[in-house]
Scaffold this active site. Structure first.
Site, PDB file in Angstrom:
ATOM      1  N   CYS A 330       0.843  -1.317   0.029  1.00 17.68           N
ATOM      2  CA  CYS A 330      -0.072   0.008  -0.173  1.00 17.68           C
ATOM      3  C   CYS A 330       1.030   1.234   0.134  1.00 17.68           C
ATOM      4  CB  CYS A 330      -0.871   0.064   1.089  1.00 17.68           C
ATOM      5  SG  CYS A 330      -2.411   0.898   1.028  1.00 17.68           S
ATOM      6  N   HIS A 440      -3.570  -5.499   1.134  1.00 16.03           N
ATOM      7  CA  HIS A 440      -3.291  -5.843   2.556  1.00 16.03           C
ATOM      8  C   HIS A 440      -3.803  -7.430   2.574  1.00 16.03           C
ATOM      9  CE1 HIS A 440      -2.325  -1.753   4.071  1.00 16.03           C
ATOM     10  NE2 HIS A 440      -3.547  -1.177   3.389  1.00 16.03           N
TER      11      HIS A 440
END
Length: 505
Positions: A330, A440
């Site tokens: 991310c 994630h």
């Protein structure tokens, strides 16, 4: 109507989240349908539900302990700090706006209907609801507009167990002082006290407990020990990030960014014998790891500036040049590119140079991506080539899009039912032992983590057979059961059941 019980603490990090999770597990084991609830959570660790809604990971952990699917009903308000004085406000899993602390305090009472709608929906699904407070109920400057501690207890008509942390000292003053600062009506809601994180001989504590019960006119319903268990932590106060661990055969270094988010992405590595996970916040701490992980962050540009000014970026680049693989998730993935552009001032505004390890540019946008994904690694090159064609699941939460230069190899292929079968949706990027992804939870699959650990072990000439043999889902279940067993030994569960049954009588 579900019965409710609430865990409040004398301070942040008193152990409310784990005690709530432990009670969820105990009630589940005893045959009840149980659900966790926290009206307002401030944390940078978040999760995306099946519906694409965002919630705090602490309630996800508690839902796992309760044996149920996480739902945004369990955490209707999530605050994700963007700086020292403001937060992104997420209501019912969707972004409402970004507010300063002062503006949010003026506004938050308007969210009571959302809180109670979520709570009442949970009541229809559960026999028992375990509610978690936040911080301390004795913040006398904030009490008038409270929606998460005594304010929530009153709305839910929930009896309260007040928890103090003896590990940080002054537990008698914590508990007695908190009770002293409560209003008379609030004191009546507190039905029991818990001393948490105790180490040592309890008999030495007994005289103090007797005096505390006399001072507070409330029973101490348990002295919970300092529990050596491995479950997800509430936020960056987590001790796993500050503990000084010995370097194991496989040494993984996670850069501890100032606004780190979703560091739970890496917990799975800590369950593997022979693997150590270190959180590094200074250049001198990096050493010579076998893998560097750049985690998510709520403010990519701010944290990259910190890396640059602290010398951590230079240390990472030096380690990579020496052959250490780097994997970014991310915000950490965004940092790996060549440029970061923020034309709409979503983060810091303006443009800045990235780390230059991947040929891509990230542009921050006001629209937030929130989605669960299933995917497969493509043909991975370099040290982590063993990830090739391995399946994974996870979720994306990010502001901004990353555009790779023509010819850059994507890291993964996403299986998205919204994409036509004739199209292939790729995600992430890779370069020379540099890997990046927005997903994630990409390491939560044992096939993925086994492939990573096997590759790192073989590179060092270590036999990988004894390193990656843990079923992570089963491992977490054993940890929840262990936590329940410990709490049954040290809490007066008969008294807690009586408190639960009697409510606010």
């Amino acid at each position: 109507m579900a019965k409710a019980i609430m865990i409040q603490g004398t301070m942040s990090n008193a152990g409310k989240s784990l005690l709530a999770a432990g009670l969820c597990r105990i009630f589940k084991q005893d045959g009840y349908r149980v659900a966790p609830f926290k009206s307002q959570n401030m944390a940078l660790n978040s999760f995306i539900t099946r519906e694409g809604l965002e919630m705090g990971r602490a309630q996800v952990m508690q839902a796992e302990a309760a044996g149920i699917e996480p739902s945004v009903l369990m955490n209707p308000i999530l605050l994700k700090p963007t700086n020292d004085t403001g937060s992104q406000v997420i209501v019912n899993g969707e972004v409402l706006s970004t507010m300063s602390a002062r503006d949010y305090f003026k506004y938050k009472k308007q969210l009571v209907p959302d809180i109670m709608k979520a709570y009442h929906a949970l009541e229809e699904q559960a026999d028992i609801i375990v509610i978690e407070g936040a911080g301390s109920p004795a913040e006398i400057n904030l009490k008038n507009d409270d929606i998460v501690n005594m304010g929530m207890a009153k709305m839910a008509k929930a009896p309260v167990l007040l928890v103090g942390d003896i590990d940080r000292g002054g537990v008698f003053a914590q508990l007695a002082g908190t009770m002293m600062l409560l209003e008379e009506e609030e004191k009546k809601i507190v039905k029991g006290l818990i001393i948490n994180k105790f180490r040592g001989d309890k008999t030495i504590l007994d005289p103090g407990i007797e005096m505390l019960e006399n001072i507070c006119d409330r029973p101490v319903v348990g002295v919970a020990p300092y529990m050596d268990i491995d479950v997800e932590d509430e936020d960056s106060l987590s001790e796993r990030m500050s503990s000084h661990k010995e370097v194991a055969q496989i040494d993984i270094a996670v850069i501890r960014l100032p606004r780190i988010s979703n560091f739970t992405d890496f917990n799975i590595f800590e369950s593997i014998p022979g693997v150590s996970v270190r959180y590094v916040s200074r250049a001198a701490q990096l050493g010579h790891p076998d893998l560097i992980l750049l985690p998510g962050t709520k403010n990519t540009m701010h944290d990259l500036t910190w890396m640059r000014q602290s010398g951590v970026e230079a240390s990472v680049l030096k380690a990579h040049a020496a052959g250490c693989p780097v994997f970014g998730i991310c915000g950490g993935y965004q940092m790996l590119g060549e440029f970061l552009d923020d034309p709409n001032c979503v983060e810091e505004g303006g443009s800045m140079r990235g780390m230059g390890l991947l040929p891509m540019r990230t542009v921050f946008t006001e629209e937030k991506t929130r989605t669960r994904v299933n995917g497969t690694f493509g043909t991975v090159t370099g040290i982590l080539a063993g990830l090739s064609n391995v399946d994974f699941t996870g979720y994306e939460i990010h502001m901004g899009q990353s555009i790779s230069a023509v010819g850059t190899e994507p890291l993964t292929v996403i299986h998205d039912t919204n994409v036509a079968q004739s199209e292939i949706k790729t995600e992430g990027a890779m370069g020379e032992n540099v890997y990046g992804s927005y997903v994630h939870g990409i390491f939560d699959s044992m096939d993925v983590v086994n492939a990573v650990v096997r590759a790192l072990a073989e590179r060092k000439g270590i036999d990988p057979k004894g390193l990656a043999q843990v079923d992570y889902a089963a491992y977490k279940e054993t940890q929840y059961d262990k936590m329940a067993d410990i709490l049954r030994q040290h809490l007066d569960m008969d008294a807690i059941y009586r408190i639960l049954e009697n409510g606010l009588q």
